[in-house]
Scaffold this motif. Structure first.
Motif, PDB file in Angstrom:
ATOM      1  N   PHE A  43      11.789  32.972 147.463  1.00 43.76           N
ATOM      2  CA  PHE A  43      11.629  33.598 146.154  1.00 43.76           C
ATOM      3  C   PHE A  43      11.509  32.509 145.109  1.00 43.76           C
ATOM      4  O   PHE A  43      11.724  31.319 145.380  1.00 43.76           O
ATOM      5  N   ARG A 102       9.888  37.570 144.772  1.00 45.99           N
ATOM      6  CA  ARG A 102       9.469  36.893 145.999  1.00 45.99           C
ATOM      7  C   ARG A 102       8.064  36.319 145.814  1.00 45.99           C
ATOM      8  O   ARG A 102       7.197  36.941 145.199  1.00 45.99           O
ATOM      9  N   TYR A 217      19.737  37.497 145.592  1.00 44.24           N
ATOM     10  CA  TYR A 217      18.805  36.435 145.946  1.00 44.24           C
ATOM     11  C   TYR A 217      19.565  35.124 145.762  1.00 44.24           C
ATOM     12  O   TYR A 217      20.130  34.871 144.694  1.00 44.24           O
TER      13      TYR A 217
END
Length: 383
Positions: A43, A102, A217
């Protein structure tokens, strides 16, 4: 100049095709991968400067449909104590908020926007060589096909085939860290909405952000010798957790719990960079994005710099009196900024303090440079 060949359909290549289309040029993108989801595992964050470049391409809506915004930065030490929490980026304009998403999703969004505008993106077209002649530049592809244009833009990333024709001796080199990326919904780290948390750990630099739907993330940067190519190719998510967790468990932070809760959505790569001073152009060929100036990921500016490249190159070609003048203008405008980023990012990765040869342009100067209505040539060559 009538026809432009763009080699590489990632962020830089698709963005420059959008910019060229807006500037009135015909561009065809040739992408080696069979679909748009290249590098789906990692990402990235688009910084405010990258979001500003997208706005100049009228492509903001395509990207803000993906990922989630980040408006503040929080810093923790290795005990988990908050040391700083401050606004991040240009928070006054929602279009310029940092955005976390991403890489593959960003590629998909940009390519969908290109298709909507009628720009051709040819998948499965792997470049074999470039031939520059008096009547144009020809791309030879591995499947035996060719394409000829007035200009060829190499946007084919870190291991660029186009760069071999421009600067055969240039190779990426290790930047001093290997970097893990992962995702998990199985842990709920503390934090605030639209915030990225950076952890100054004793064994690794760590960062994480949590999406509105609860997916974390995270990344970790670890200093040391590069991971061997065979290990990178054959390693599993379990191997990477086993490598990383001992470094994180030394500290009282959320990092170890996030990694332990991560399943197969985990990858690792060696951080690499391109040496400053590398040639960017030869004849009818020019490099942009990581092909020209890849930096370690420490500053998080790779995608944003590529988007800036796209705008400035298209404006230079639109505004300069001829192609050679345009390519010279593009390089003069871009090299100081991107090489400053290479130096700063490399210093962070290696823990060094090498001064940058070029000062960082101000945010105000950048905004003027990217403004689509401004004439780059006239501004720098007044009558």
């Amino acid at each position: 100049m009538a026809r432009v060949l763009v080699i590489g359909g990632g962020i830089a290549g698709t963005a420059v095709a959008l910019a060229l289309d807006r500037a009135g040029f015909e561009a065809v993108v040739h992408e080696a991968h069979p679909d748009s989801a290249e590098d789906i595992g990692a990402f990235l964050t688009l910084a405010s400067n990258g979001m500003r470049a997208l706005a100049q391409l009228d492509a903001s809506a395509a990207v803000t449909a993906m990922g989630f915004p980040l408006t503040s930065l929080r810093v923790l030490d290795d005990t988990g104590t908050e040391r700083a929490h401050a606004p991040m980026g240009e928070t006054s304009d929602p279009l310029l908020h940092y955005r976390c998403l991403r890489r593959g999703d960003l590629n998909t969004a940009l390519q969908a926007e290109a298709a909507r505008r009628g720009i051709t993106v040819r998948h499965g077209a792997r470049l074999a060589s470039v031939e520059d002649g008096p009547g144009g530049v020809t791309a030879h592809f591995a499947d035996g096909t060719t394409a000829t244009g007035d200009l060829l833009i190499g946007a084919d990333g870190l291991n660029s085939t186009v760069r071999r024709s421009v600067s055969p001796g240039t190779r990426p080199f290790y930047a001093g860290q290997y970097v893990f990326y992962g995702y998990t919904r199985a842990a709920s780290p503390p934090g605030t909405d639209a915030c990225i948390t950076m952890v100054r750990g004793s064994g690794a630099a760590f960062g994480y952000a949590v999406s509105p739907d609860g997916e974390a993330y995270w990344f970790a940067r670890v200093s040391g010798d590069p991971l061997p190519a065979e290990e990178l190719a054959q390693g599993t998510p379990a191997d990477w957790r086993a490598l990383l967790l001992p470094l994180l468990r030394k500290d009282a932070t959320p990092a170890a719990d996030l990694v332990a809760a991560t399943g197969d959505d985990l990858m690792v790569t060696n951080a690499t960079e391109i040496p400053t001073g590398t040639p960017w152009r030869s004849g009818r060929t020019v490099l942009i994005g990581d092909a020209a100036h890849a930096a370690s990921p420490a500053t998080g500016q790779g995608a944003s710099m590529a988007l800036e490249d796209a705008v400035v190159l298209a404006k230079s070609l639109r505004d300069a009196p001829d192609t050679e003048a345009a390519l010279g203008l593009y390089e003069r405008l871009r090299r100081p900024r991107v090489e400053h980023n290479i130096t700063v990012s490399g210093n962070i990765s290696r823990g060094t303090h090498t001064p940058s040869a070029a000062p960082r342009p101000s945010d105000e100067d950048l905004a003027r440079l990217l403004e689509w209505g401004g004439d780059l040539w006239a501004e720098r060559h007044p009558l």
